[in-house]
Design a protein around this motif. Structure first.
Motif, PDB file in Angstrom:
ATOM      1  N   UNK A 129     -12.711  46.057  91.186  1.00  0.00           N
ATOM      2  CA  UNK A 129     -13.799  46.432  92.087  1.00  0.00           C
ATOM      3  C   UNK A 129     -13.907  47.955  92.210  1.00  0.00           C
ATOM      4  N   UNK A 130     -12.761  48.613  92.357  1.00  0.00           N
ATOM      5  CA  UNK A 130     -12.758  50.073  92.467  1.00  0.00           C
ATOM      6  C   UNK A 130     -13.231  50.722  91.175  1.00  0.00           C
ATOM      7  N   UNK A 131     -12.727  50.214  90.044  1.00  0.00           N
ATOM      8  CA  UNK A 131     -13.106  50.788  88.756  1.00  0.00           C
ATOM      9  C   UNK A 131     -14.601  50.632  88.508  1.00  0.00           C
ATOM     10  N   UNK A 132     -15.136  49.466  88.788  1.00  0.00           N
ATOM     11  CA  UNK A 132     -16.564  49.213  88.571  1.00  0.00           C
ATOM     12  C   UNK A 132     -17.413  50.098  89.479  1.00  0.00           C
ATOM     13  N   UNK A 133     -16.971  50.295  90.699  1.00  0.00           N
ATOM     14  CA  UNK A 133     -17.708  51.152  91.631  1.00  0.00           C
ATOM     15  C   UNK A 133     -17.737  52.585  91.139  1.00  0.00           C
ATOM     16  N   UNK A 134     -16.617  53.069  90.611  1.00  0.00           N
ATOM     17  CA  UNK A 134     -16.561  54.448  90.124  1.00  0.00           C
ATOM     18  C   UNK A 134     -17.431  54.622  88.877  1.00  0.00           C
ATOM     19  N   UNK A 135     -17.488  53.607  88.037  1.00  0.00           N
ATOM     20  CA  UNK A 135     -18.370  53.671  86.873  1.00  0.00           C
ATOM     21  C   UNK A 135     -19.821  53.744  87.319  1.00  0.00           C
ATOM     22  N   UNK A 136     -20.188  52.918  88.264  1.00  0.00           N
ATOM     23  CA  UNK A 136     -21.574  52.889  88.743  1.00  0.00           C
ATOM     24  C   UNK A 136     -21.954  54.189  89.438  1.00  0.00           C
ATOM     25  N   UNK A 137     -20.995  54.830  90.089  1.00  0.00           N
ATOM     26  CA  UNK A 137     -21.253  56.091  90.783  1.00  0.00           C
ATOM     27  C   UNK A 137     -21.037  57.311  89.891  1.00  0.00           C
ATOM     28  N   UNK A 138     -20.698  57.062  88.623  1.00  0.00           N
ATOM     29  CA  UNK A 138     -20.428  58.134  87.655  1.00  0.00           C
ATOM     30  C   UNK A 138     -19.341  59.088  88.160  1.00  0.00           C
ATOM     31  N   UNK A 139     -18.264  58.504  88.655  1.00  0.00           N
ATOM     32  CA  UNK A 139     -17.127  59.277  89.141  1.00  0.00           C
ATOM     33  C   UNK A 139     -15.879  58.947  88.322  1.00  0.00           C
ATOM     34  N   UNK A 140     -16.052  58.875  87.004  1.00  0.00           N
ATOM     35  CA  UNK A 140     -14.935  58.577  86.110  1.00  0.00           C
ATOM     36  C   UNK A 140     -14.225  59.894  85.786  1.00  0.00           C
ATOM     37  N   UNK A 141     -13.020  60.076  86.320  1.00  0.00           N
ATOM     38  CA  UNK A 141     -12.293  61.333  86.147  1.00  0.00           C
ATOM     39  C   UNK A 141     -11.852  61.542  84.708  1.00  0.00           C
ATOM     40  N   UNK A 142     -11.276  60.518  84.111  1.00  0.00           N
ATOM     41  CA  UNK A 142     -10.855  60.581  82.712  1.00  0.00           C
ATOM     42  C   UNK A 142     -11.246  59.280  82.043  1.00  0.00           C
ATOM     43  N   UNK A 143     -11.345  59.334  80.728  1.00  0.00           N
ATOM     44  CA  UNK A 143     -11.770  58.161  79.963  1.00  0.00           C
ATOM     45  C   UNK A 143     -10.846  58.006  78.762  1.00  0.00           C
ATOM     46  N   UNK A 144     -10.717  56.781  78.287  1.00  0.00           N
ATOM     47  CA  UNK A 144      -9.842  56.529  77.141  1.00  0.00           C
ATOM     48  C   UNK A 144     -10.324  57.270  75.898  1.00  0.00           C
ATOM     49  N   UNK A 145     -11.587  57.715  75.876  1.00  0.00           N
ATOM     50  CA  UNK A 145     -12.099  58.453  74.730  1.00  0.00           C
ATOM     51  C   UNK A 145     -11.824  59.950  74.823  1.00  0.00           C
ATOM     52  N   UNK A 146     -11.254  60.407  75.962  1.00  0.00           N
ATOM     53  CA  UNK A 146     -11.020  61.842  76.142  1.00  0.00           C
ATOM     54  C   UNK A 146      -9.920  62.368  75.233  1.00  0.00           C
ATOM     55  N   UNK A 147      -8.808  61.639  75.205  1.00  0.00           N
ATOM     56  CA  UNK A 147      -7.644  62.112  74.471  1.00  0.00           C
ATOM     57  C   UNK A 147      -7.842  62.026  72.974  1.00  0.00           C
ATOM     58  N   UNK A 148      -7.020  62.748  72.248  1.00  0.00           N
ATOM     59  CA  UNK A 148      -7.073  62.704  70.795  1.00  0.00           C
ATOM     60  C   UNK A 148      -8.377  63.262  70.296  1.00  0.00           C
ATOM     61  N   UNK A 149      -8.941  62.607  69.303  1.00  0.00           N
ATOM     62  CA  UNK A 149     -10.148  63.153  68.692  1.00  0.00           C
ATOM     63  C   UNK A 149      -9.766  64.303  67.795  1.00  0.00           C
ATOM     64  N   UNK A 150     -10.491  64.474  66.741  1.00  0.00           N
ATOM     65  CA  UNK A 150     -10.135  65.518  65.812  1.00  0.00           C
ATOM     66  C   UNK A 150     -10.459  66.887  66.382  1.00  0.00           C
ATOM     67  N   UNK A 151      -9.664  67.870  66.018  1.00  0.00           N
ATOM     68  CA  UNK A 151      -9.945  69.248  66.388  1.00  0.00           C
ATOM     69  C   UNK A 151     -11.092  69.764  65.533  1.00  0.00           C
ATOM     70  N   UNK A 152     -11.851  70.773  66.018  1.00  0.00           N
ATOM     71  CA  UNK A 152     -12.907  71.337  65.179  1.00  0.00           C
ATOM     72  C   UNK A 152     -12.333  71.835  63.860  1.00  0.00           C
ATOM     73  N   UNK A 153     -12.939  71.472  62.734  1.00  0.00           N
ATOM     74  CA  UNK A 153     -12.421  71.942  61.455  1.00  0.00           C
ATOM     75  C   UNK A 153     -12.488  73.462  61.356  1.00  0.00           C
ATOM     76  N   UNK A 154     -11.620  74.026  60.513  1.00  0.00           N
ATOM     77  CA  UNK A 154     -11.494  75.480  60.443  1.00  0.00           C
ATOM     78  C   UNK A 154     -12.801  76.167  60.057  1.00  0.00           C
ATOM     79  N   UNK A 155     -13.613  75.505  59.256  1.00  0.00           N
ATOM     80  CA  UNK A 155     -14.827  76.165  58.794  1.00  0.00           C
ATOM     81  C   UNK A 155     -15.814  76.424  59.919  1.00  0.00           C
ATOM     82  N   UNK A 156     -15.646  75.745  61.078  1.00  0.00           N
ATOM     83  CA  UNK A 156     -16.571  75.985  62.175  1.00  0.00           C
ATOM     84  C   UNK A 156     -16.373  77.351  62.802  1.00  0.00           C
ATOM     85  N   UNK A 157     -15.256  77.988  62.497  1.00  0.00           N
ATOM     86  CA  UNK A 157     -14.959  79.267  63.139  1.00  0.00           C
ATOM     87  C   UNK A 157     -15.770  80.400  62.544  1.00  0.00           C
ATOM     88  N   UNK A 158     -15.877  80.464  61.229  1.00  0.00           N
ATOM     89  CA  UNK A 158     -16.558  81.592  60.616  1.00  0.00           C
ATOM     90  C   UNK A 158     -17.328  81.199  59.365  1.00  0.00           C
TER      91      UNK A 158
END
Length: 508
Positions: free
Chosen positions: A300-329
C-alpha cells in the motif's frame, strides 16, 4: 563508532544504498559514499549535506577501494551482481568482496555490515546468485574485521525490482499462466524495515559478528502477494493457472516482455523464489526493535508513493554503463573509430524556462511529442531482443536527474535550463548519444537543437547509421516542430540540419 570517523557506504547509487545514505545523515553520522559515477549522487537532494563525502571508486579496483575507506570506522557492503547476462558475475562478486576485506583491514575498521540473501546454502536448487551471496558472506567472515550479515528475501518498496515485477504482472495480466514456484513460501520485508535494521545495527553492538535473518511478519507465497496487490489496488482477483513447464529462465523471458524488469534481473528473482526463503531465527528483533510492516502495508505504501511520484530510488538507478570515452572529446581513435554526428535546429519565440520544462518532461507517459507509434515500435523491437524498450519509463513525470533511466536512455548530463544529454541503452550495433541544447537569441527568440552522435561497431554499425539517417532526419525534425508549436510561438522557418563541431563535444 569512533569520533570523527566516517561510515563507508558502497553501492550508494543502488536501490538500498541510495536510501540508506540520507537516513544515516539524518541520524547524525558522517558518511563516505564510494561510487563509480559520482554525478549520479551529486544530483540527489541530499548531495550537499556537510557530513557527506562522495568519492569515485570501483569495487574491482583494490587501490581505489582502500583509498575510499580511509578514516572510516564501519563499512556497509551493498554490492552484488543481479545481472544474469553478465559473464563471470560470481568471479566479480568474489573479487569485490576480497577488496572489501583488504579495505577494512588496512584502514583499521571495526565492522563490515553486509546485506545478503535468505535461502539454505545447502539446498539442491539454490540459484547461482544466492550461492554467490553466501560465498561473499564467507569471504567477508574470513577477514580479520568482524562482519554483521543481514539476510533478506524479497524487498517490497516503491521502485524495487520485486515490487515493479509484481505491479506490472498484476496490472497487465488478468489471467496468468504461472510456474509452480508461485506457491513456494517466502518472507518479504518492507524496504523501510531493511533500512531500519541496517542503520540500527550501528547502535546495537550485539549484532557484531552475527549472521541474522531479517523478514517481515508474514510468511506467504507469490500468489498471496498477487491477491494482496489486487485488493490494495482495487483490481479484480486474477485468474492463475499453474503449469510445471515454466523454468526460471522461461519465466524471466516472459517477465521481460510484460514488465520493465529486464530478463537479466528477473531470472535471479525467479530463481530465488523457486526455493523457500524464510527466516530461521529472529534474534535481530530483540537487539534492533522496529515496527514491522505487513506485506499489505508495504504494498500500500509503495503503490501510494508511485502514484504520488515520490520514488526516492529505483531498481534501474544502480549500475548502467558509464558514458563511453568518446563522449568526452569527439572523435577518438582509441575508442574504435570515427563518431557519426548529425545536428537539427529550429528557432522560435518563447521562454527558455517553458522550453526546458518540455525537454525535461520528454519520454515516459509524456511521450516524445511526435510519431509516438514509431517510438513505441522501436521500443517493442528493442524489448524483443533483450533491451529495456520503453517500459521502464521515468522515475518522475516532470523532473530528471543525472543517472535516471528514461525509456531506453540514461541521463548522463542534466544542466537546467540549457542542456540534457542522454546515452542510449537499447540494443544497437554501436554507442549512441542524444543531446538537447537550448540557446537564447535576441528579441525573445529561442534556438532549440537536437544532436545525435553514434560510434558504430564494425560495418553493421555504419550500415545502421546510414540506413536510419532518413528516418532520424524526419523524426527529430518532427520533435523540434512539435515542441516549438506547443511551447513556443512563431517558428522562424522549418528545422534544418547543421554541422556539429567536434570541439563542442568536450563538455562532459
Amino acid at each position: 563508532m569512533t569520533a570523527n570517523r566516517s561510515i563507508l557506504v558502497t553501492g550508494g547509487t543502488g536501490y538500498v544504498g541510495g536510501r540508506l545514505i540520507p537516513m544515516l545523515l539524518d541520524r547524525g553520522y558522517r558518511v563516505r559514499a564510494m561510487v563509480r559515477s559520482p554525478q549520479k549522487l551529486l544530483a540527489r537532494p541530499w548531495a550537499g549535506h556537510p557530513a557527506l563525502d562522495i568519492l569515485p571508486g570501483d569495487a574491482l579496483d583494490q587501490a581505489s577501494f582502500i583509498q575510499a575507506g580511509e578514516d572510516c570506522d564501519t563499512a556497509y557492503y551493498l554490492i552484488h551482481s543481479m545481472n544474469a547476462h553478465k559473464r563471470r558475475f560470481a568471479e566479480a562478486d568474489r573479487k569485490a568482496a576480497e577488496n572489501m576485506v583488504a579495505c577494512a583491514e588496512q584502514n583499521g575498521m571495526q565492522r563490515i555490515i553486509y546485506l545478503g540473501g535468505l535461502g539454505d546454502k545447502d539446498h539442491e536448487n539454490l540459484s547461482h546468485h544466492l550461492r554467490s551471496r553466501h560465498e561473499v558472506e564467507g569471504i567477508l567472515e574470513a577477514g580479520r574485521v568482524p562482519v554483521t550479515n543481514l539476510r533478506a528475501a524479497m524487498i517490497l518498496g516503491s521502485g524495487s525490482a520485486s515490487f515493479e515485477m509484481l505491479r506490472y504482472l498484476v496490472e497487465r495480466l488478468p489471467i496468468m499462466i504461472t510456474p509452480r514456484w508461485l506457491r513456494t513460501p517466502c518472507q518479504p520485508i518492507a524496504i523501510s524495515n531493511v533500512l531500519d535494521y541496517l542503520a540500527g545495527c550501528l547502535s546495537a553492538p550485539q549484532t557484531t559478528g552475527k549472521t541474522l535473518d531479517i523478514g517481515g511478519p508474514d510468511i506467504l507465497n507469490y500468489q498471496d502477494l498477487i491477491d494482496i496487490y489486487c485488493r490494495v489496488a482495487g483490481l479484480p482477483k486474477r485468474i492463475i493457472i499453474s503449469v510445471p513447464v515454466l523454468t526460471p529462465w522461461l519465466s524471466a523471458k516472459w517477465i521481460h516482455l510484460v514488465t520493465p524488469v529486464p530478463a537479466s534481473i528477473a531470472q535471479p528473482l525467479a530463481e530465488g523464489l523457486s526455493i523457500p526463503v524464510i527466516c530461521k531465527e529472529d534474534m535481530i528483533r530483540e537487539w534492533v526493535p522496529v515496527k514491522l510492516f505487513s506485506c499489505e502495508e508495504a504494498i500500500r505504501t509503495a503503490l501510494k508513493r508511485v502514484q504520488q511520484e515520490q520514488v526516492d530510488t529505483c531498481c534501474f538507478d544502480g549500475g548502467g554503463q558509464l558514458p563511453p570515452e568518446w563522449t568526452t572529446c569527439g572523435d577518438a581513435d582509441y575508442a574504435g573509430g570515427t563518431v557519426m554526428r548529425r545536428g537539427y535546429r529550429i528557432a522560435f519565440e518563447g521562454e527558455i524556462s517553458k522550453v526546458w520544462e518540455a525537454i525535461e518532461a520528454v519520454g515516459g507517459r509524456n511521450g516524445w511529442y511526435f510519431a509516438q507509434s514509431l517510438w513505441r515500435l522501436r521500443g517493442m523491437l528493442d524489448r524483443m531482443v533483450g533491451g529495456p524498450g520503453l517500459m521502464r519509463g521515468r522515475r518522475h513525470s516532470q523532473k530528471l536527474r543525472t543517472g535516471d533511466a528514461l525509456d531506453f536512455w540514461r541521463v548522463v548530463a542534466h544542466e537546467p535550463p540549457r542542456r540534457l544529454l542522454l546515452l542510449s541503452e537499447m540494443k544497437a550495433p554501436g554507442d549512441a548519444l542524444l543531446e538537447f541544447r537550448i540557446h537564447s537569441k535576441s528579441q525573445g527568440q529561442v534556438r532549440l537543437e537536437m544532436v545525435s552522435r553514434f560510434l558504430p561497431k564494425g560495418f553493421s554499425g555504419i550500415a545502421y547509421w546510414y540506413g536510419m539517417l532518413p528516418i532520424h532526419d524526419w523524426l527529430f525534425k518532427g520533435v523540434l516542430v512539435q515542441i516549438a508549436r506547443k511551447f513556443g510561438d512563431s517558428p522562424t522557418g522549418s528545422p534544418h540540419v547543421f554541422s556539429v563541431e567536434k570541439e563542442l563535444e568536450c563538455k562532459l
